[in-house]
Design a protein around this motif. Structure first.
Motif, short mmCIF file in Angstrom:
data_model
loop_
_atom_site.label_atom_id
_atom_site.label_comp_id
_atom_site.label_asym_id
_atom_site.label_seq_id
_atom_site.Cartn_x
_atom_site.Cartn_y
_atom_site.Cartn_z
N TRP A 1 -12.68 -5.25 63.44
CA TRP A 1 -11.60 -5.41 63.13
C TRP A 1 -11.28 -5.30 65.16
O TRP A 1 -10.32 -5.73 65.97
CB TRP A 1 -10.39 -4.47 63.21
CG TRP A 1 -8.85 -4.54 63.04
CD1 TRP A 1 -8.60 -5.72 63.14
CD2 TRP A 1 -8.07 -4.06 62.57
NE1 TRP A 1 -7.25 -5.16 62.67
CE2 TRP A 1 -6.44 -3.86 62.84
CE3 TRP A 1 -8.77 -2.15 62.32
CZ2 TRP A 1 -5.98 -3.36 62.57
CZ3 TRP A 1 -7.44 -1.33 62.28
CH2 TRP A 1 -5.93 -1.99 62.38
N ARG A 2 -11.48 -4.58 65.33
CA ARG A 2 -11.66 -4.32 67.06
C ARG A 2 -12.81 -4.02 67.51
O ARG A 2 -13.91 -3.38 66.75
CB ARG A 2 -10.77 -2.83 67.51
CG ARG A 2 -9.36 -2.81 67.17
CD ARG A 2 -9.22 -3.98 67.67
NE ARG A 2 -6.94 -3.93 67.93
CZ ARG A 2 -6.40 -4.75 66.86
NH1 ARG A 2 -7.54 -5.50 66.36
NH2 ARG A 2 -5.78 -5.20 66.96
N ASP A 3 -13.59 -4.85 69.00
CA ASP A 3 -15.36 -4.42 69.16
C ASP A 3 -15.02 -3.81 70.95
O ASP A 3 -14.25 -5.11 72.01
CB ASP A 3 -15.42 -5.59 68.47
CG ASP A 3 -17.38 -5.65 68.93
OD1 ASP A 3 -17.38 -4.34 69.00
OD2 ASP A 3 -17.66 -6.53 68.55
N THR A 4 -15.89 -3.33 71.49
CA THR A 4 -15.95 -2.65 72.33
C THR A 4 -17.47 -2.35 73.12
O THR A 4 -17.62 -1.39 72.08
CB THR A 4 -14.64 -1.98 73.09
OG1 THR A 4 -14.99 -2.15 74.63
CG2 THR A 4 -14.53 -1.27 72.29
N TRP A 5 -17.48 -2.16 74.11
CA TRP A 5 -18.49 -1.85 74.90
C TRP A 5 -18.43 -1.51 76.30
O TRP A 5 -17.45 -2.15 77.00
CB TRP A 5 -20.01 -2.37 74.43
CG TRP A 5 -19.75 -3.95 75.40
CD1 TRP A 5 -20.50 -4.29 76.08
CD2 TRP A 5 -19.07 -5.29 75.18
NE1 TRP A 5 -20.53 -5.38 77.09
CE2 TRP A 5 -19.68 -6.06 75.50
CE3 TRP A 5 -18.40 -5.42 73.82
CZ2 TRP A 5 -19.47 -7.18 75.81
CZ3 TRP A 5 -17.79 -6.43 73.75
CH2 TRP A 5 -18.72 -7.26 75.12
N ASN A 6 -19.47 -1.02 77.20
CA ASN A 6 -19.50 -1.08 78.67
C ASN A 6 -20.23 -0.12 78.92
O ASN A 6 -20.97 0.58 78.45
CB ASN A 6 -17.97 0.49 79.02
CG ASN A 6 -17.91 1.67 78.69
OD1 ASN A 6 -18.21 1.87 77.90
ND2 ASN A 6 -17.24 2.33 78.93
N ALA A 7 -20.81 -0.12 80.00
CA ALA A 7 -21.85 0.35 80.85
C ALA A 7 -21.95 1.43 80.92
O ALA A 7 -21.28 2.07 81.49
CB ALA A 7 -22.46 -0.47 82.17
N ASP A 8 -23.39 2.84 80.97
CA ASP A 8 -23.27 4.14 81.47
C ASP A 8 -23.08 4.00 82.83
O ASP A 8 -22.95 4.95 83.67
CB ASP A 8 -24.36 4.52 81.37
CG ASP A 8 -25.11 4.75 79.63
OD1 ASP A 8 -23.36 4.79 79.36
OD2 ASP A 8 -26.08 4.88 79.36
N SER A 9 -23.09 2.84 84.55
CA SER A 9 -22.94 2.56 85.73
C SER A 9 -22.95 1.84 85.62
O SER A 9 -22.92 0.80 85.04
CB SER A 9 -24.50 3.55 86.04
OG SER A 9 -25.43 2.24 85.35
N PRO A 10 -22.96 1.50 87.04
CA PRO A 10 -22.24 0.08 87.99
C PRO A 10 -23.56 -0.20 87.83
O PRO A 10 -23.93 0.09 87.92
CB PRO A 10 -20.85 0.59 88.80
CG PRO A 10 -20.99 2.02 88.69
CD PRO A 10 -22.23 2.59 87.75
N PRO A 11 -22.81 -2.09 88.19
CA PRO A 11 -23.78 -3.16 88.16
C PRO A 11 -25.12 -2.48 89.31
O PRO A 11 -24.88 -1.87 90.04
CB PRO A 11 -23.22 -3.92 88.19
CG PRO A 11 -22.00 -4.19 87.45
CD PRO A 11 -21.97 -2.42 87.44
N LYS A 12 -26.21 -2.34 89.43
CA LYS A 12 -27.05 -2.76 90.32
C LYS A 12 -26.60 -3.44 91.22
O LYS A 12 -27.26 -5.08 91.09
CB LYS A 12 -28.25 -2.23 90.12
CG LYS A 12 -27.83 -0.47 88.98
CD LYS A 12 -29.80 -0.73 89.25
CE LYS A 12 -29.35 0.73 88.31
NZ LYS A 12 -30.77 1.44 87.66
#
Length: 158
Positions: free
Chosen positions: A147-158
């Motif tokens: 119904w709702r789906d999200t994710w995010n990285a632990d650190s900024p892109p390298k």
């Protein structure tokens, strides 16, 4: 007469309760969490194959996908296109996604959630990103749908 009216209310309440809630509990909480995690594994398999249709079938018609650093994607058709593009780009770049063995989750009635972490590796097997994920699902016709789906990285892109 009062007793008969009360009894009718109690019977009506129990019928409403059993028809609406008891079937969702019939499988038990552990089985519901396993079903939620099975949907996550089906999603991962669809992503690995860059199959937007497989992934889209796991989402409610009015679901919202909330990818990092991008606007929300609303509705199953838009989610199909968005995820198919992301998966295709990842495959072309040789990126491999995996989920941690330690996923969490829960269910209460027709709502459930799943959370955990993910890893992205490049062609050489080097970890290029780690992060966390969270999905809220609802049970429709006996099947868990995002119904709702999200994710995010632990650190900024390298």
């Amino acid at each position: 007469m009062r007793t008969a009216v009360r009894a009718a209310y109690v019977i009506a309440f129990l019928m409403m309760f059993s028809a609406d809630v008891l079937p969702t509990w019939a499988a038990g909480p552990d089985a519901e969490v396993k079903a939620l995690h099975a949907a996550d594994q089906a999603w991962l398999k669809g992503f690995t194959a860059a199959d937007g249709d497989v992934m889209a079938k796991l989402y409610d018609e009015h679901a919202v996908l909330m990818p990092p650093n991008a606007p929300a994607v609303i509705g199953r058709d838009a989610i199909r296109t968005s995820l198919a593009n992301m998966a295709s780009d990842a495959a072309k770049a040789g990126l491999v996604f995996s989920f941690s063995d330690k996923q969490d989750g829960g269910a209460n009635g027709n709502l459930g959630w799943s959370s955990g972490s993910y890893t992205v590796k490049d062609k050489a097997g080097k970890v290029v990103e780690t992060g966390k994920l969270l999905s809220v699902s609802k049970k429709v016709g006996g099947k868990w749908l995002y119904w709702r789906d999200t994710w995010n990285a632990d650190s900024p892109p390298k």
